[in-house]
Motif scaffolding. Structure first.
Motif, PDB file in Angstrom:
ATOM      1  N   PRO A  96     -25.706 -20.615 -18.972  1.00 21.23           N
ATOM      2  CA  PRO A  96     -25.788 -19.183 -19.271  1.00 21.23           C
ATOM      3  C   PRO A  96     -24.879 -18.424 -19.832  1.00 21.23           C
ATOM      4  O   PRO A  96     -23.808 -18.652 -19.377  1.00 21.23           O
ATOM      5  N   LYS A  97     -25.282 -17.711 -20.949  1.00 19.57           N
ATOM      6  CA  LYS A  97     -24.135 -16.810 -21.478  1.00 19.57           C
ATOM      7  C   LYS A  97     -24.315 -15.351 -20.531  1.00 19.57           C
ATOM      8  O   LYS A  97     -25.199 -14.956 -20.034  1.00 19.57           O
ATOM      9  N   VAL A  98     -23.134 -14.639 -20.178  1.00 18.04           N
ATOM     10  CA  VAL A  98     -22.991 -13.385 -19.530  1.00 18.04           C
ATOM     11  C   VAL A  98     -22.324 -12.432 -20.241  1.00 18.04           C
ATOM     12  O   VAL A  98     -21.844 -12.758 -21.209  1.00 18.04           O
ATOM     13  N   GLN A  99     -22.620 -11.189 -20.263  1.00 17.42           N
ATOM     14  CA  GLN A  99     -22.018 -10.166 -20.960  1.00 17.42           C
ATOM     15  C   GLN A  99     -20.542 -10.172 -20.267  1.00 17.42           C
ATOM     16  O   GLN A  99     -20.330 -10.161 -19.178  1.00 17.42           O
ATOM     17  N   ASN A 100     -19.505 -10.031 -21.350  1.00 16.95           N
ATOM     18  CA  ASN A 100     -18.359  -9.602 -20.760  1.00 16.95           C
ATOM     19  C   ASN A 100     -17.645 -10.832 -19.902  1.00 16.95           C
ATOM     20  O   ASN A 100     -17.223 -10.474 -18.758  1.00 16.95           O
ATOM     21  N   ASN A 156     -26.516 -21.978 -28.811  1.00 22.78           N
ATOM     22  CA  ASN A 156     -26.946 -23.055 -27.574  1.00 22.78           C
ATOM     23  C   ASN A 156     -27.253 -24.251 -28.321  1.00 22.78           C
ATOM     24  O   ASN A 156     -28.174 -25.147 -27.585  1.00 22.78           O
ATOM     25  N   LYS A 157     -26.550 -24.745 -29.209  1.00 17.51           N
ATOM     26  CA  LYS A 157     -26.480 -25.996 -29.599  1.00 17.51           C
ATOM     27  C   LYS A 157     -25.369 -26.946 -29.092  1.00 17.51           C
ATOM     28  O   LYS A 157     -24.243 -26.305 -28.784  1.00 17.51           O
ATOM     29  N   GLN A 166     -32.022 -30.466 -28.385  1.00 16.70           N
ATOM     30  CA  GLN A 166     -33.065 -30.182 -27.317  1.00 16.70           C
ATOM     31  C   GLN A 166     -34.246 -30.948 -27.356  1.00 16.70           C
ATOM     32  O   GLN A 166     -34.690 -31.435 -28.460  1.00 16.70           O
ATOM     33  N   THR A 167     -35.120 -30.999 -26.313  1.00 15.76           N
ATOM     34  CA  THR A 167     -36.444 -31.720 -26.220  1.00 15.76           C
ATOM     35  C   THR A 167     -37.333 -30.909 -27.766  1.00 15.76           C
ATOM     36  O   THR A 167     -37.171 -29.669 -27.758  1.00 15.76           O
ATOM     37  N   GLY A 168     -37.954 -32.037 -28.213  1.00 15.32           N
ATOM     38  CA  GLY A 168     -38.633 -31.338 -29.633  1.00 15.32           C
ATOM     39  C   GLY A 168     -37.977 -31.113 -30.732  1.00 15.32           C
ATOM     40  O   GLY A 168     -38.359 -31.176 -32.013  1.00 15.32           O
ATOM     41  N   SER A 178     -14.381 -15.722 -26.903  1.00 18.24           N
ATOM     42  CA  SER A 178     -15.484 -16.638 -27.669  1.00 18.24           C
ATOM     43  C   SER A 178     -16.814 -16.572 -26.857  1.00 18.24           C
ATOM     44  O   SER A 178     -16.741 -16.930 -25.736  1.00 18.24           O
ATOM     45  N   PRO A 179     -17.565 -16.868 -27.686  1.00 14.20           N
ATOM     46  CA  PRO A 179     -19.208 -16.845 -26.932  1.00 14.20           C
ATOM     47  C   PRO A 179     -19.645 -18.435 -26.751  1.00 14.20           C
ATOM     48  O   PRO A 179     -20.425 -18.726 -26.106  1.00 14.20           O
TER      49      PRO A 179
END
Length: 698
Positions: A295-299, A355-356, A461-463, A334-335
């Motif tokens: 997961p991404k989080v702020q700061n 999210n790739k 990802q799936t699909g 960096s994200p």
């Protein structure tokens, strides 16, 4: 007296039933479902698995449809099949349905309670599959020579069965949709052959007349087949045949409801009646199974954490691991993220801002039982990660694994020590989002056969397919002169990468702002594409984009071999990372001006300059300078100062004071004999840079 005896016997049998056939049921809060027994589509003996028990601990009931017998059994649940494995009851087409996990869930009906089906039979029910590759809905079969398997085959509804000694396969002309309710049916008649139905419409037929060669002494299974031999590599081709056998079960993954077996064939009108007799009121409660993504989080803070990044529940239920098996690295500038997860055998995965996913591969060799690599270690018996350093200046991850085959045998054991092929990999990660990968390969047979160090692999990802994650101009290569070439997949697969000459840098052109890159040492070969990325013009794609063979050096230990590469993600162009490549492959010299220190040189495996305090724990003023130039630039250098201790310090660059976080990061590393200081500097230069590090008490 006789009545009392019968009651005691009945009580005794009921007690035995509940003692010896326990179930694993996930739906502990589900309630019992009471409803009228369903009406048969026509007269005749049939069996029903309605999945309406809906209560944890209940055994599974099968219902006979005879005039005077089936209603009593339906009410008492006395005659019961065995429901095995992990399962749960959830909302179904009518009442509750059975949720099969694709690994362990199945129902066993003893063969003595299966009728003679040789002249004809019919099977119908509602399914909502999570996967459709190969899955048995119902089967009674032996060695693909007797009986039948009704289920899913590479996305299609189908049946395999023996007719007059011939093993036949009949498939639908349509694929079964995922995570949607579908009414499926098959009918067989010795006089008319096989018909397949999807939502009451005929979707396939095989006019092969004759009686079924039955598997009378085999149990009837629902949701899983008997063990089937996995077709491994046969003789011929580049590699030798595999001399062992591997087995799998055609395990159904998804929901099943209102399943019925008839002792005779049914007409199209009968199938249509059954279809309309029971209709789903809502969509099945199934979600797409997405690969774990950190997961991404702020700061975020630059650092690594132990965690558990879960896959879907049914998968996690069979894993024998604790709550902290995985490692996640985040960057504050960096994200992107970097993760080592149990679902990918701890092969590192880079995650873009959208999210790739892009991962790599372990080392891989070929042997008598196929390929030996970490991907064969499905239970992570040998593969594991641990955190060696985690501070503001850098993170170091150690990934250890054995090169094993699908039978968990480790490759090529030494005839004297019995040690097989193992690997230690080290990832030294800095705040600029750049990681140095060091391979250490232990083997007694280096150079004798096929060997692969690296593959650039997409993880859609799936699909999705790889086309959803990467541009058609999929990969760009560059050499140390700055020459580049982009390879397109629009017109087919380029089997080799001849341009530019001596390419040692690659960038994957993903559909994201940040794109992954790899820098190899000059002399490495990014020479070929491993598998067909695109087969014809179909959307079917493989996950592997390219493969490289890095420059390999003899290691320090006996029978060890080492290699290195730089990994990262950037929103710049490939030519913009050329200074980074030069700073690593041709680092500017560090000139030491303090007699109290020893210069150990530049370590490419750490991307760091190594210094040592002569008097351990008593550092003096450290003065040094870098003499950088265009072909030997300075890009975010790191210093590892051995035996510094935990002394505080002040850092100046060109006699100017600096600020932590903005201009540099630092951390301490405890060792057996002292404490090391690690400094990473946010500094790019092609000139002379003077560095002063002054210790002080505090």
């Amino acid at each position: 007296m006789e009545t009392k005896t019968n009651k005691r016997l009945l009580l005794f049998y009921l007690t035995l039933t509940f003692m010896f056939f326990p179930l694993i049921v996930s739906a502990e809060n589900s309630a019992a479902v009471e409803k009228d027994a369903p009406k048969p589509a026509k007269d005749g003996l049939f069996y029903m698995w309605l999945f309406d028990e809906g209560v944890a601990g209940h055994q599974f009931s099968t219902i006979y449809d005879t005039e005077n017998y089936w209603m009593q059994e339906y009410k008492t649940n006395f005659f019961q099949d065995t429901f095995k494995g992990n399962f749960e009851y959830i909302e179904g087409v009518s009442g509750t349905c059975g949720k099969f996990d694709g690994f362990t869930t199945h129902i066993v009906r003893t063969y003595i309670k299966v009728p003679d089906l040789t002249d004809g039979f019919a099977i119908q029910g509602w399914i909502a599959p999570q996967a459709t590759k190969k899955a048995a809905i119902m089967c009674q079969e032996k060695n693909s020579k007797k009986g039948f398997i009704f289920g899913l085959f590479d996305g299609k509804l189908g049946i395999q069965m023996a007719v007059d000694g011939r093993w036949l396969q009949c498939l639908s002309d349509k694929k079964i949709p995922l995570r949607k309710w579908s009414h499926v049916a098959v009918t067989f008649s010795s006089k008319q052959g096989i018909c397949l139905y999807l939502n009451a419409k005929q979707v396939g037929s095989c006019i092969d007349k004759g009686k079924m060669t039955d598997a009378r002494m085999e149990n009837l299974l629902i949701g899983m087949s008997k063990p089937k031999e996995l077709k491994l590599r046969e003789s011929g081709g580049k590699f030798p045949p595999i001399d062992k056998k591997l087995y799998y079960h055609m395990a159904y993954d998804g929901l099943i409801d209102e399943l019925k077996l008839y002792e005779e064939s049914l007409s199209p009108n009968d199938i249509e009646d059954l279809y309309y007799q029971c209709q789903p009121k809502s969509a099945p409660h199934l979600n797409p199974r997405l690969r774990p993504v950190a997961p991404k989080v702020q700061n975020p803070h630059f650092g690594a954490v132990y965690c558990k990044l879960n896959y879907y529940d049914e998968y996690e239920q069979i894993q024998r691991i604790g709550d902290w098996p995985d490692l996640l690295i985040r960057f504050d500038n960096s994200p992107v993220r970097l993760m080592f997860v149990h679902t990918n055998n701890y092969i590192p995965i880079w995650i873009t801002e959208n999210n790739k996913l892009m991962s790599d591969q372990s080392m891989e060799i070929n042997g008598k039982n196929g390929f030996y690599e970490v991907m064969m270690d499905k239970q992570n018996r040998y593969s594991n990660v641990r955190l060696l350093e985690n501070n503001d200046a850098r993170i170091v991850v150690h990934w250890r694994y054995a090169l094993c085959d699908r039978f968990y045998q480790i490759a090529r054991p030494d005839n004297r020590t019995d040690w097989g092929d193992w690997a230690d990999e080290y990832f030294t990660v800095y705040p600029d989002g750049v990681a140095v990968r060091k391979w250490v390969y232990y083997t007694s047979t280096y150079g004798e056969d096929y060997l692969q160090f690296q593959e650039t692999i997409l993880q859609p990802q799936t699909g999705n397919t790889c086309d959803d994650d990467v541009q058609k101009e999929a990969i760009t290569l560059a050499n140390m002169k700055g020459q580049t070439h982009t390879y397109s997949w629009a017109e087919g697969v380029p089997p080799y990468f001849p341009k530019p000459l001596k390419a040692n840098i690659q960038m994957v052109n993903m559909k994201s702002e940040y794109r992954p890159f790899i820098i190899f040492e000059p002399g490495s070969q990014i020479d070929k594409y491993i598998w067909g990325y695109r087969k014809g013009q179909t959307p079917k794609v493989s996950r592997c984009l390219a493969s490289a063979m890095p420059v390999v050096h003899k290691g320090e230990k006996r029978n060890s071999y080492e290699a290195a590469a730089i990994y990262g993600m950037t929103n710049d162009e490939i030519t913009d990372i050329l200074p980074l490549a030069k700073s690593w492959t041709n680092p500017p010299p560090l000139l030491l001006e303090s007699a109290e220190y020893t210069n150990k040189g530049f370590d490419k495996y750490q991307r760091a300059y190594l210094l040592e305090v002569k008097q351990s724990g008593k550092p003096a003023l450290l003065s040094l300078r870098f003499s950088a130039e265009k072909q030997s630039p300075l890009v975010n250098p790191a210093l590892v100062i051995k035996n510094w201790g935990r002394k505080s310090f002040e850092l100046k660059i060109n006699r100017k004071k600096t600020k932590p976080k903005r201009d540099y990061r630092y951390g301490y590393r405890e060792t057996l004999n002292g404490c090391d200081l690690i400094i990473w500097m946010n500094l790019d230069s092609t000139g002379t840079e003077r560095i002063q590090i002054a210790p002080f008490a505090g």
